[in-house]
Write an enzyme that holds these catalytic residues in place. Sequence first.
Site, PDB file in Angstrom:
ATOM      1  N   GLY A   1     -26.187 -76.483   2.972  1.00 28.56           N
ATOM      2  CA  GLY A   1     -25.307 -75.612   2.197  1.00 28.56           C
ATOM      3  C   GLY A   1     -24.693 -74.485   3.013  1.00 28.56           C
ATOM      4  O   GLY A   1     -24.076 -73.580   2.463  1.00 28.56           O
TER       5      GLY A   1
ATOM      6  N   LYS B   1      -7.710 -64.366   9.445  1.00 21.67           N
ATOM      7  CA  LYS B   1      -8.398 -63.085   9.648  1.00 21.67           C
ATOM      8  C   LYS B   1      -7.808 -62.320  10.828  1.00 21.67           C
ATOM      9  O   LYS B   1      -7.590 -61.111  10.738  1.00 21.67           O
ATOM     10  CB  LYS B   1      -9.899 -63.321   9.825  1.00 21.67           C
ATOM     11  CG  LYS B   1     -10.566 -63.795   8.521  1.00 21.67           C
ATOM     12  CD  LYS B   1     -11.984 -64.280   8.765  1.00 21.67           C
ATOM     13  CE  LYS B   1     -12.685 -64.654   7.470  1.00 21.67           C
ATOM     14  NZ  LYS B   1     -13.951 -65.370   7.698  1.00 21.67           N
TER      15      LYS B   1
ATOM     16  N   GLU C   1     -11.038 -54.776   2.264  1.00 14.60           N
ATOM     17  CA  GLU C   1     -12.061 -54.683   3.309  1.00 14.60           C
ATOM     18  C   GLU C   1     -12.828 -55.998   3.498  1.00 14.60           C
ATOM     19  O   GLU C   1     -13.148 -56.393   4.624  1.00 14.60           O
ATOM     20  CB  GLU C   1     -13.048 -53.552   2.961  1.00 14.60           C
ATOM     21  CG  GLU C   1     -14.136 -53.325   3.978  1.00 14.60           C
ATOM     22  CD  GLU C   1     -13.602 -52.951   5.356  1.00 14.60           C
ATOM     23  OE1 GLU C   1     -13.060 -51.853   5.485  1.00 14.60           O
ATOM     24  OE2 GLU C   1     -13.737 -53.766   6.284  1.00 14.60           O
TER      25      GLU C   1
ATOM     26  N   VAL D   1     -19.013 -64.550  -4.934  1.00 15.49           N
ATOM     27  CA  VAL D   1     -18.707 -63.135  -4.648  1.00 15.49           C
ATOM     28  C   VAL D   1     -18.611 -62.331  -5.952  1.00 15.49           C
ATOM     29  O   VAL D   1     -19.115 -61.208  -6.038  1.00 15.49           O
ATOM     30  CB  VAL D   1     -17.419 -62.998  -3.794  1.00 15.49           C
ATOM     31  CG1 VAL D   1     -17.155 -61.526  -3.464  1.00 15.49           C
ATOM     32  CG2 VAL D   1     -17.544 -63.790  -2.496  1.00 15.49           C
TER      33      VAL D   1
HETATM   34  N1  HSE Z   1     -16.035 -69.645   5.546  1.00 16.28           N
HETATM   35  C1  HSE Z   1     -16.105 -68.301   6.015  1.00 16.28           C
HETATM   36  C2  HSE Z   1     -17.059 -68.232   7.220  1.00 16.28           C
HETATM   37  C3  HSE Z   1     -16.565 -67.396   4.899  1.00 16.28           C
HETATM   38  O1  HSE Z   1     -17.740 -69.218   7.503  1.00 16.28           O
HETATM   39  O2  HSE Z   1     -17.100 -67.216   7.903  1.00 16.28           O
HETATM   40  C4  HSE Z   1     -16.215 -65.952   5.078  1.00 16.28           C
HETATM   41  O3  HSE Z   1     -14.847 -65.714   5.101  1.00 16.28           O
END
Ligand code: HSE
Length: 403
Positions: free
Chosen positions: A182, A200, A124, A12
């Site tokens: 990956g 979340k 965000e 990121v």
């Molecule tokens: N590991 C998380 C996903 C990454 O697969 O959505 C994003 O938060």
Amino acid sequence: MINIAVLGYGTVGSGVVEVIGTNQDSINKKIEDELNIKYILDLRDFPGDPMESRIVHDYSVISSDDEVDIIVEVLGGVEPAYTFVKEALSKGKSVATSNKELVAAHGAELIALAKQNKVNFLFEASVGGGIPIIRPLNSSLTAENITEITGILNGTTNYILTKMTEDGSDFEDVLREAQEKGYAERNPEADVEGYDACRKIAILTSLACGKQVDYQDIYTEGITKISAADIRYAKAMKQSIKLLATMKKVGQNLFCMVCPMLIGQNHPLINVNDVFNGIFVHGNMLDDAMFYGRGAGKLPTASAVVADVIEAARHRHVSIKTYWSTEKKELTNIDESIHKYFVRLKKNIDETTVETVFGRVEMVKAQGISDEIAFVTPIMEEKDFKKAIAQFDSVLNYIRVAI
Ligand code: HSE
């Protein structure tokens, strides 16, 4: 000039550098100033990298530099991010972060600290990657009483369930393939056990109700028990199994949970497949709204982080109000929630016995599966379902059905 420092030059962090590099002119116009990456903090060296001269290994270089206005925190994990962010906010620097572990654990406290110091703590990218959802909840939807948020908030598990549905394969096989390509982490626990989606939905629920929802209080179940047989039954019912993170207000009750659920063709999230995320929001005035897009990945996530940097640059010395206090919000035990349940039992049980316990059920048959019985219960309270299912010692699996 507005100087920023990026903490973490991983996926990121390098995305943030790329987004700023690619869209520098329009970003500068939007902030009516010049955005400059003054430092990048990372333990590693990056010989030959265009940003090599800006790499530092010691956070105190950044925190003690009064010219740094905004910190981008993309380290992930609670520590040292929490310590670094607190120090930055205390010194009058705004923070933009993608770190859901940090926001879920300390969001309310960091928002309060930012307010005290007339700066901003923006996050965000912590939910839904590149999908705008935090700012809509804290801005565009503030006239609403939000009564439901249901999301597919984890791309890895959505990819796995989509692949299992397309190929008819078992969980372990798809996970292995996703790791080889990956798409899934070497240690996939946070994704497949639902912990990532749990943090979340804790963030979204806190913003919707204005109080601290502790992620530890949220009932969380992952997708590891979902089998190829479950998917076959789902197909027979013309439904899909999705890992849903949901919050619902029902009267005075606030329910919040993460679990795999069966959803039908009319459900707004039915077409959210592969690595995509989708978030359904219901407000008492607005009715329904949907947010859809890339919930992870370098550039989508970095784009959301840079949008927060722009927001912070546009609000220097002004703290944007965020409706999320440190007061704890108690959740209602999910034993009080209601669902239908899809149940699979070993075949030594007859339908009459099943109906004596559950009431009228809908039997389900799937092609090629003959050594078991499967059915969908009527709508029941979770606690009644638990009592009923406890009477059978031959349970193969059960999955909640969205109603
Ligand atoms: N590991 C998380 C996903 C990454 O697969 O959505 C994003 O938060």
